[in-house]
Design a protein around this motif. Structure first.
Motif, PDB file in Angstrom:
ATOM      1  N   VAL A  52      45.857  22.440  42.036  1.00  0.00           N
ATOM      2  CA  VAL A  52      45.840  23.822  41.376  1.00  0.00           C
ATOM      3  C   VAL A  52      46.838  24.503  41.737  1.00  0.00           C
ATOM      4  O   VAL A  52      47.513  24.392  42.810  1.00  0.00           O
ATOM      5  N   LYS A  53      47.554  25.274  40.743  1.00  0.00           N
ATOM      6  CA  LYS A  53      48.834  25.766  40.861  1.00  0.00           C
ATOM      7  C   LYS A  53      48.461  27.563  40.571  1.00  0.00           C
ATOM      8  O   LYS A  53      47.652  27.751  39.731  1.00  0.00           O
ATOM      9  N   PHE A  54      49.417  28.328  41.393  1.00  0.00           N
ATOM     10  CA  PHE A  54      49.145  29.613  41.331  1.00  0.00           C
ATOM     11  C   PHE A  54      50.667  30.232  41.063  1.00  0.00           C
ATOM     12  O   PHE A  54      51.571  29.435  41.366  1.00  0.00           O
ATOM     13  N   LEU A  55      50.771  31.463  40.728  1.00  0.00           N
ATOM     14  CA  LEU A  55      52.142  32.175  40.856  1.00  0.00           C
ATOM     15  C   LEU A  55      52.282  32.530  42.371  1.00  0.00           C
ATOM     16  O   LEU A  55      51.498  33.581  42.934  1.00  0.00           O
ATOM     17  N   ASP A  56      53.157  32.138  42.929  1.00  0.00           N
ATOM     18  CA  ASP A  56      53.248  31.868  44.576  1.00  0.00           C
ATOM     19  C   ASP A  56      53.760  33.433  45.060  1.00  0.00           C
ATOM     20  O   ASP A  56      53.375  33.644  46.063  1.00  0.00           O
ATOM     21  N   HIS A  57      54.163  34.192  44.298  1.00  0.00           N
ATOM     22  CA  HIS A  57      54.726  35.442  44.757  1.00  0.00           C
ATOM     23  C   HIS A  57      53.567  36.411  44.355  1.00  0.00           C
ATOM     24  O   HIS A  57      54.012  37.746  45.121  1.00  0.00           O
ATOM     25  N   LEU A  58      52.587  36.266  43.833  1.00  0.00           N
ATOM     26  CA  LEU A  58      51.378  37.288  43.696  1.00  0.00           C
ATOM     27  C   LEU A  58      50.314  36.891  44.797  1.00  0.00           C
ATOM     28  O   LEU A  58      50.159  35.688  45.131  1.00  0.00           O
ATOM     29  N   SER A  59      49.716  37.701  45.261  1.00  0.00           N
ATOM     30  CA  SER A  59      48.608  37.675  46.032  1.00  0.00           C
ATOM     31  C   SER A  59      47.530  36.907  45.609  1.00  0.00           C
ATOM     32  O   SER A  59      47.456  36.622  44.034  1.00  0.00           O
ATOM     33  N   VAL A  60      46.367  36.469  46.108  1.00  0.00           N
ATOM     34  CA  VAL A  60      45.207  35.905  45.776  1.00  0.00           C
ATOM     35  C   VAL A  60      44.484  36.696  44.593  1.00  0.00           C
ATOM     36  O   VAL A  60      44.082  36.117  43.570  1.00  0.00           O
ATOM     37  N   ALA A  61      44.402  38.050  45.076  1.00  0.00           N
ATOM     38  CA  ALA A  61      43.588  38.799  44.162  1.00  0.00           C
ATOM     39  C   ALA A  61      44.425  39.100  42.756  1.00  0.00           C
ATOM     40  O   ALA A  61      43.588  38.985  41.514  1.00  0.00           O
ATOM     41  N   ASP A  62      45.660  39.259  42.773  1.00  0.00           N
ATOM     42  CA  ASP A  62      46.456  39.227  41.484  1.00  0.00           C
ATOM     43  C   ASP A  62      46.498  38.009  40.856  1.00  0.00           C
ATOM     44  O   ASP A  62      46.751  37.955  39.576  1.00  0.00           O
ATOM     45  N   LEU A  97      38.606  45.189  36.433  1.00  0.00           N
ATOM     46  CA  LEU A  97      39.189  44.897  38.128  1.00  0.00           C
ATOM     47  C   LEU A  97      38.046  45.086  38.968  1.00  0.00           C
ATOM     48  O   LEU A  97      38.359  44.746  40.083  1.00  0.00           O
ATOM     49  N   ALA A  98      37.054  45.771  38.807  1.00  0.00           N
ATOM     50  CA  ALA A  98      36.204  46.430  39.762  1.00  0.00           C
ATOM     51  C   ALA A  98      35.257  45.070  40.076  1.00  0.00           C
ATOM     52  O   ALA A  98      34.846  45.012  41.239  1.00  0.00           O
ATOM     53  N   ASN A  99      35.220  44.231  38.835  1.00  0.00           N
ATOM     54  CA  ASN A  99      34.322  43.059  39.230  1.00  0.00           C
ATOM     55  C   ASN A  99      35.265  41.960  40.070  1.00  0.00           C
ATOM     56  O   ASN A  99      34.399  41.071  40.452  1.00  0.00           O
ATOM     57  N   LEU A 100      36.687  42.293  40.112  1.00  0.00           N
ATOM     58  CA  LEU A 100      37.338  41.332  41.070  1.00  0.00           C
ATOM     59  C   LEU A 100      36.671  41.258  42.473  1.00  0.00           C
ATOM     60  O   LEU A 100      36.744  40.028  42.980  1.00  0.00           O
ATOM     61  N   ASP A 101      36.542  42.331  42.934  1.00  0.00           N
ATOM     62  CA  ASP A 101      36.188  42.198  44.470  1.00  0.00           C
ATOM     63  C   ASP A 101      34.805  41.506  44.378  1.00  0.00           C
ATOM     64  O   ASP A 101      34.679  40.837  45.435  1.00  0.00           O
ATOM     65  N   GLU A 102      33.989  41.768  43.596  1.00  0.00           N
ATOM     66  CA  GLU A 102      32.674  41.347  43.816  1.00  0.00           C
ATOM     67  C   GLU A 102      32.864  39.508  43.398  1.00  0.00           C
ATOM     68  O   GLU A 102      31.877  38.835  44.379  1.00  0.00           O
ATOM     69  N   ARG A 139      40.438  37.383  51.909  1.00  0.00           N
ATOM     70  CA  ARG A 139      41.817  36.791  51.814  1.00  0.00           C
ATOM     71  C   ARG A 139      42.364  37.194  50.459  1.00  0.00           C
ATOM     72  O   ARG A 139      43.676  36.666  49.915  1.00  0.00           O
ATOM     73  N   ALA A 140      42.018  38.593  50.083  1.00  0.00           N
ATOM     74  CA  ALA A 140      42.403  38.938  48.760  1.00  0.00           C
ATOM     75  C   ALA A 140      43.853  39.049  48.647  1.00  0.00           C
ATOM     76  O   ALA A 140      44.738  38.946  47.680  1.00  0.00           O
ATOM     77  N   ASP A 141      44.703  39.814  49.806  1.00  0.00           N
ATOM     78  CA  ASP A 141      45.869  40.225  49.811  1.00  0.00           C
ATOM     79  C   ASP A 141      46.743  38.860  50.223  1.00  0.00           C
ATOM     80  O   ASP A 141      48.026  39.154  50.299  1.00  0.00           O
TER      81      ASP A 141
END
Lengths: 217, 298
Positions: A79-89, A106-111, A121-123
């Motif tokens: 899996v690839k992510f944008l490494d400079h952004l947080s997990v939540a982003d 975005l409110a659903n994001l937390d859920e 681990r969101a941040d």
């Protein structure tokens, strides 16, 4: 169906019904990943037909493919992510690029992060995640747009059995909510474990053909 | 186009975050745009100064002519009087006067020193003619002079004025050409930097495409990054360039062309358009590079 230089698949015909759960298995190099890539428009066949939501994929331009992908969640083994952004982003990325990153969404994001067990681990940055956490973050990213289909390519390839079970449970939960799931895996134990939870069709790619797997699975 | 430009300026903070914040290529773009803008200010100043010079030479020299009278001393006064009379009757002549010997001595002083014995040398008598903007009929005047005052020769400065004005015009052209070359070089450098940045961010592009980003969205994020870098780099370059031009010696009669290289009056406003030009060049160059690179990246 052919891809690249020679014929990769011969006489394959598969129509995935909405809400179904499919496993795709076969030996390494049999074309599982290629099959999935054809399924979300990352590759175009040189012959044969691939239809995404009823539309011939070769008739779609790049933007058309991009719009179709918003209806398909994809999880890769690597899996690839944008490494400079947080997990939540990263998880919210599909909302961001489609302009749907409203407060409600975005409110659903937390859920969602809580659902995959990554709320705390969101941040964190992607590089700080373990293999299992990365796979769960990828699954969260794949489903945040509430796609109709989730395609997973060896999603448990890099994680231990316990984490595989956890990921499988999430996929089964998604399917119960009506999402079509297609998982490519060579892990027969995972397939067996899944069959006790969900009615899944198991397809095997062998000798360039797609076959329904036998009762041994 | 206006909508695109305003969208570019307003931007999308979320989209901006998609491209990794630091990048050597983006910094290089800012530096290149700044250096080019600095040079562009000088090219502009050169072009404007040569334009002024060409105009001044053309205007001043074009409006002044000289009549040279070579005659024996006893006939000189009569010939001067005859020339002045002819000039008075010549349409297009505003004024004329015989240059006194003391003034002629001053004109010759830089070459022969202050103790020049003019009375012992066969120095011709000079008559200065100031003409109207429309000028006079030089050929007709020459014919009259040769008929009535054979020792008088009209020099309307055409012979040496034309190459000077032509040289100034060519310098102005070179200044404009320099600005165009600077813009083209900036475009080339920003194109290379943008292509390198896009290639270096192939994984970012792959992830964005995987989650359904359209190529126009991806391109916009890169284009905005490079355009703003070019704009800010060029703004710094222009400010430094204007400062350097301001510090040049002021225009002086003795200094000639070199001291007149600075900007004058409302011309000081012109360099302020250079950052906008730089940003426009960066916008076009990066848009083209992004379209091409995204098409090539599968």
């Amino acid at each position: 169906m052919s891809y690249g230089g020679g014929e990769l698949f011969g006489d394959i015909s598969l129509k995935v019904q909405p809400g179904s759960f499919h496993f795709l298995t076969g030996p390494s190099g049999s074309g599982k990943t290629t099959f999935l890539k054809l399924g979300y428009g990352a590759l175009l066949p040189t012959s044969g037909q691939v239809r995404l939501f009823g539309q011939e994929v070769r008739s779609l331009d790049r933007d058309g493919v991009a719009l179709a992908r918003r209806r398909i969640g994809v999880v890769h083994q690597d899996v690839k992510f944008l490494d400079h952004l947080s997990v939540a982003d990263n998880v919210a990325l599909p909302l961001t690029v489609s302009g749907r990153d409203t407060a409600d969404q975005l409110a659903n994001l937390d859920e969602l992060l809580a659902w995959v067990g990554l709320r705390d681990r969101a941040d964190a940055l992607p590089a700080e995640l373990s293999g299992g956490e990365r796979q769960r973050a990828a699954l969260a990213r794949a489903v945040i747009m509430q796609p109709e289909v989730v395609l997973a390519d060896e999603p448990t390839g890099n994680i231990d059995w316990e984490m595989s079970q956890r990921l499988l449970t999430l996929l089964v939960e998604l399917n119960r909510m009506g999402t079509t799931i297609l998982v490519a895996t060579h892990d027969l134990n995972l397939i067996r474990a899944a069959k006790s939870h969900v009615q899944a069709r198991v397809l095997r790619i062998s000798n360039r053909r797609l076959q329904l797997a036998g009762a041994d699975l | 186009m206006i909508a695109e430009a305003s969208a570019l300026l307003i931007g999308d903070p979320q989209a901006d975050r998609m491209v990794p914040p630091t990048g050597f290529t983006a910094r290089l773009t800012g530096f290149a745009a700044g250096a080019m803008a600095f040079l562009a200010v000088f090219a502009l100043a050169l072009s404007l100064a040569t334009g002024r010079l060409a105009e001044r030479w053309s205007d001043e020299l074009g409006r002044a002519s000289t009549i040279r009278i070579s005659a024996p001393a006893e006939e000189r006064a009569a010939q001067v009087e005859a020339v002045l009379r002819i000039l008075e009757a010549t349409p297009g002549v505003v004024s004329s006067r015989a240059i006194p010997m003391e003034e002629a001595a001053k004109l010759l002083e830089p070459w022969f020193g202050p103790d020049l014995p003019l009375d012992t040398l066969p120095v011709p008598q000079l008559v200065e003619v100031v003409e109207e903007k429309s000028g006079f009929d030089a050929q007709g005047l020459r014919l009259r002079l040769s008929a009535e005052v054979p020792g008088a020769v009209l020099d309307d400065h055409t012979r040496w004025r034309a190459p000077l004005v032509q040289a100034a015009g060519r310098l102005r052209f070179l200044g404009v050409l320099s600005i165009l070359l600077i813009a083209a070089t900036t475009a080339a450098m920003i194109t290379l930097a943008a292509q390198a940045a896009l290639a270096a961010n192939a994984q970012v592009i792959a992830v964005l495409r995987l989650v359904g980003a359209q190529d126009s969205y991806i391109a916009k994020a890169f284009v905005r990054r490079f355009t703003l870098r070019a704009l800010s780099g060029a703004a710094v370059g222009v400010l430094l360039g204007m400062l350097a031009v301001w510090m040049l010696p002021q225009a002086q009669e003795d200094g000639g062309f070199l001291t007149g290289l600075g900007l004058q009056g409302w011309h000081w406003l012109l360099p302020l358009f250079i950052p906008l030009l730089g940003a426009a060049v960066a916008f076009v160059a990066t848009s083209a590079a992004a379209r091409r690179t995204l098409r090539e990246l599968t």
